[in-house]
Motif scaffolding. Structure first.
Motif, PDB file in Angstrom:
ATOM      1  N   ALA A 217      32.183  13.036  -9.825  1.00 22.87           N
ATOM      2  CA  ALA A 217      33.076  14.212  -9.765  1.00 22.87           C
ATOM      3  C   ALA A 217      34.432  13.871 -10.382  1.00 22.87           C
ATOM      4  O   ALA A 217      34.960  14.628 -11.197  1.00 22.87           O
ATOM      5  N   ALA A 218      34.979  12.713 -10.046  1.00 24.27           N
ATOM      6  CA  ALA A 218      36.331  12.326 -10.501  1.00 24.27           C
ATOM      7  C   ALA A 218      36.369  11.873 -11.945  1.00 24.27           C
ATOM      8  O   ALA A 218      37.440  11.839 -12.564  1.00 24.27           O
TER       9      ALA A 218
ATOM     10  N   GLY B 182      29.038   2.582  -7.270  1.00 21.06           N
ATOM     11  CA  GLY B 182      29.155   3.783  -8.101  1.00 21.06           C
ATOM     12  C   GLY B 182      28.516   3.628  -9.468  1.00 21.06           C
ATOM     13  O   GLY B 182      28.639   2.575 -10.107  1.00 21.06           O
TER      14      GLY B 182
ATOM     15  N   GLY C 164      35.952   9.467  -2.194  1.00 22.38           N
ATOM     16  CA  GLY C 164      34.834   9.922  -3.027  1.00 22.38           C
ATOM     17  C   GLY C 164      34.858   9.276  -4.393  1.00 22.38           C
ATOM     18  O   GLY C 164      34.336   9.845  -5.355  1.00 22.38           O
TER      19      GLY C 164
ATOM     20  N   THR D  85      37.173   6.141 -10.430  1.00 19.52           N
ATOM     21  CA  THR D  85      35.978   6.572 -11.169  1.00 19.52           C
ATOM     22  C   THR D  85      34.991   7.216 -10.191  1.00 19.52           C
ATOM     23  O   THR D  85      34.894   6.822  -9.029  1.00 19.52           O
TER      24      THR D  85
ATOM     25  N   ARG E 223      31.299   3.657 -11.947  1.00 19.43           N
ATOM     26  CA  ARG E 223      31.879   2.292 -11.891  1.00 19.43           C
ATOM     27  C   ARG E 223      31.081   1.361 -12.800  1.00 19.43           C
ATOM     28  O   ARG E 223      31.649   0.650 -13.637  1.00 19.43           O
TER      29      ARG E 223
ATOM     30  N   TYR F 255      37.600  17.062 -10.636  1.00 16.94           N
ATOM     31  CA  TYR F 255      37.513  16.908  -9.177  1.00 16.94           C
ATOM     32  C   TYR F 255      38.882  16.895  -8.496  1.00 16.94           C
ATOM     33  O   TYR F 255      39.049  17.466  -7.428  1.00 16.94           O
TER      34      TYR F 255
ATOM     35  N   ASN G  51      35.295   5.239  -6.729  1.00 19.83           N
ATOM     36  CA  ASN G  51      35.601   3.808  -6.788  1.00 19.83           C
ATOM     37  C   ASN G  51      36.981   3.644  -7.418  1.00 19.83           C
ATOM     38  O   ASN G  51      37.520   4.594  -7.998  1.00 19.83           O
TER      39      ASN G  51
ATOM     40  N   ARG H 156      19.031   5.615  -6.731  1.00 19.88           N
ATOM     41  CA  ARG H 156      19.895   5.506  -5.547  1.00 19.88           C
ATOM     42  C   ARG H 156      19.512   6.535  -4.488  1.00 19.88           C
ATOM     43  O   ARG H 156      19.566   6.258  -3.291  1.00 19.88           O
TER      44      ARG H 156
ATOM     45  N   HIS I  19      20.731   7.620 -10.771  1.00 19.21           N
ATOM     46  CA  HIS I  19      21.027   8.458  -9.596  1.00 19.21           C
ATOM     47  C   HIS I  19      19.773   8.675  -8.759  1.00 19.21           C
ATOM     48  O   HIS I  19      19.814   8.640  -7.529  1.00 19.21           O
TER      49      HIS I  19
HETATM   50  C1  LIG Z   1      32.550   6.924  -1.348  1.00 23.38           C
HETATM   51  C2  LIG Z   1      32.257   7.064  -2.823  1.00 23.38           C
HETATM   52  N1  LIG Z   1      32.536   6.004  -3.632  1.00 23.38           N
HETATM   53  C3  LIG Z   1      32.309   6.059  -4.969  1.00 23.38           C
HETATM   54  C4  LIG Z   1      31.789   7.194  -5.563  1.00 23.38           C
HETATM   55  C5  LIG Z   1      31.510   7.150  -7.059  1.00 23.38           C
HETATM   56  O1  LIG Z   1      30.105   6.991  -7.247  1.00 23.38           O
HETATM   57  P1  LIG Z   1      29.400   7.539  -8.576  1.00 23.38           P
HETATM   58  O2  LIG Z   1      29.495   9.035  -8.512  1.00 23.38           O
HETATM   59  O3  LIG Z   1      27.982   7.039  -8.499  1.00 23.38           O
HETATM   60  O4  LIG Z   1      30.163   6.973  -9.748  1.00 23.38           O
HETATM   61  C6  LIG Z   1      31.477   8.331  -4.776  1.00 23.38           C
HETATM   62  C7  LIG Z   1      30.906   9.564  -5.436  1.00 23.38           C
HETATM   63  N2  LIG Z   1      31.359  10.778  -4.815  1.00 23.38           N
HETATM   64  C8  LIG Z   1      30.499  11.937  -5.074  1.00 23.38           C
HETATM   65  C9  LIG Z   1      30.691  13.023  -4.046  1.00 23.38           C
HETATM   66  C10 LIG Z   1      32.035  13.720  -4.108  1.00 23.38           C
HETATM   67  C11 LIG Z   1      32.113  14.845  -3.086  1.00 23.38           C
HETATM   68  O5  LIG Z   1      33.230  15.335  -2.914  1.00 23.38           O
HETATM   69  O6  LIG Z   1      31.081  15.208  -2.489  1.00 23.38           O
HETATM   70  C12 LIG Z   1      30.649  12.437  -6.521  1.00 23.38           C
HETATM   71  O7  LIG Z   1      31.582  11.982  -7.241  1.00 23.38           O
HETATM   72  O8  LIG Z   1      29.776  13.229  -6.951  1.00 23.38           O
HETATM   73  C13 LIG Z   1      31.698   8.255  -3.387  1.00 23.38           C
HETATM   74  O9  LIG Z   1      31.418   9.297  -2.574  1.00 23.38           O
END
Ligand SMILES: Cc1[nH+]cc(COP(=O)(O)O)c(CN[C@@H](CCC(=O)O)C(=O)O)c1O
Length: 306
Positions: free
Chosen positions: A258-259, A218, A195, A255, A221, A128, A197, A59, A56
């Motif tokens: 948050a989710a 992600g 928010g 995935t 992901r 989430y 994948n 990124r 994280h």
């Molecule tokens: C567009 C998008 N795609 C994929 C992901 C998944 O990425 P990762 O968390 O690295 O597996 C997230 C995270 N969305 C973040 C923000 C949510 C929000 O509501 O703000 C999160 O899950 O924290 C995205 O915002």
């Protein structure tokens, strides 16, 4: 306050929640010139641990590059600030939101004279997409809003302003009675959620959209790809998925940090598979939670203990 957290780290200092303010002429507020991260600290068998903090953090710094956002704090400073912030609020598990943005100096699109401001907030954040979603899955709809192309805004950077695209998609879906949207890209193929994948299961194999489909790379992901492959699944991690393939999928799931791993049980009122969490999704979700709660010693390197 309602989230029983009272401290935020802002530009090197721990400040009271209500004092973590910015000026209304902050560049990032007017033009969306900010970057952010979403990370989770889990209360594991071995104590509180941040999940894949290094990835994280990578990124976070990389997201600033297209905008010349040079974060004026080192990885060590941000790491220690985050851990201290969590300790100060006696949280064993929480959601961590680092944000960096062009601050207040002058307006006009060119941000060169604006300072880069950085803040980190943490708070408890449950499922989430709703508590029952993890078990029963969510009903989603295809958004009429397309995901912007990675040739228009770098989709591998987690940039604040472009999230209006996600807000539009989610508002449309929830306004129509669905829990979440699925967003297609400029070619009309599947990109991801607003928010999250997305993964598709068909004939026992996994498919997830590749980075060329204008998606965020992600970290959840990547983790699911690793977990699924280690369980012996074939994972097509650079798939192009057409809209129609969503309807005929055996299983679908989101995935995200948050989710986590959230099953999708219907798309545009078309039931997916059995209309509830599918068996492959169940196996992967179960394994994911086993891993993040450290009920197995696999992937120990993914955990950064407080
Ligand atoms: C567009 C998008 N795609 C994929 C992901 C998944 O990425 P990762 O968390 O690295 O597996 C997230 C995270 N969305 C973040 C923000 C949510 C929000 O509501 O703000 C999160 O899950 O924290 C995205 O915002």
């Amino acid at each position: 306050d309602e989230m029983d957290v009272d401290t935020i780290w802002q530009d090197g200092e721990f400040v009271d929640w209500e004092d973590a303010q910015v000026h209304v002429l902050t560049h990032g507020l007017h033009y969306g010139t900010g970057i952010f991260e979403g990370v989770r600290c889990y209360d594991t068998e071995n104590g509180p641990a941040i999940f894949r903090w290094e990835e994280h953090l990578d990124r976070f710094y990389q997201s600033g590059k297209p905008y010349d956002i040079d974060i004026p704090f080192s990885r060590e400073e941000l790491t220690e600030a985050t851990k201290e912030l969590i300790r100060r609020q006696d949280l064993e598990s929480c959601y961590i939101r680092p944000v960096a943005f062009y601050g207040y100096e002058e307006l006009g699109l060119n941000p060169s004279n604006c300072p880069v401001e950085v803040a980190i907030a943490v708070w408890p954040w449950g499922a989430y997409l709703g508590e029952e979603a993890l078990e029963e899955g969510v009903d989603v709809s295809i958004s009429s809003w397309r995901k912007y192309g990675s040739d228009q805004i770098p989709t591998n950077a987690k940039t604040t302003g472009p999230y209006v695209n996600s807000v539009l998609a989610n508002l449309e879906a929830t306004g129509n009675g669905y829990t979440e949207a699925i967003v297609l890209n400029g070619e009309g193929n599947v990109a991801e959620g607003p928010g999250e994948n997305i993964f598709l299961v068909r004939d026992g194999e996994l498919y997830t959209t590749g980075l060329a489909e204008s998606i965020l790379d992600g970290i959840t992901r990547q983790s699911l790809i690793t977990i699924a492959e280690d369980l012996g699944y074939t994972v097509h991690d650079d798939a192009t998925i057409s809209r129609g393939e969503l309807y005929t999928a055996d299983e679908l799931f989101f995935t995200g940090t948050a989710a986590e791993v959230t099953p999708i049980r219907s798309v545009d009122d078309n039931e997916i598979g059995s209309g509830t969490k599918g068996p492959v999704t169940d196996e992967l979700q179960t394994k994911f939670f086993e891993v993040i709660e450290r009920r197995t010693d696999e992937y120990e390197a993914w955990f950064d203990y407080l």
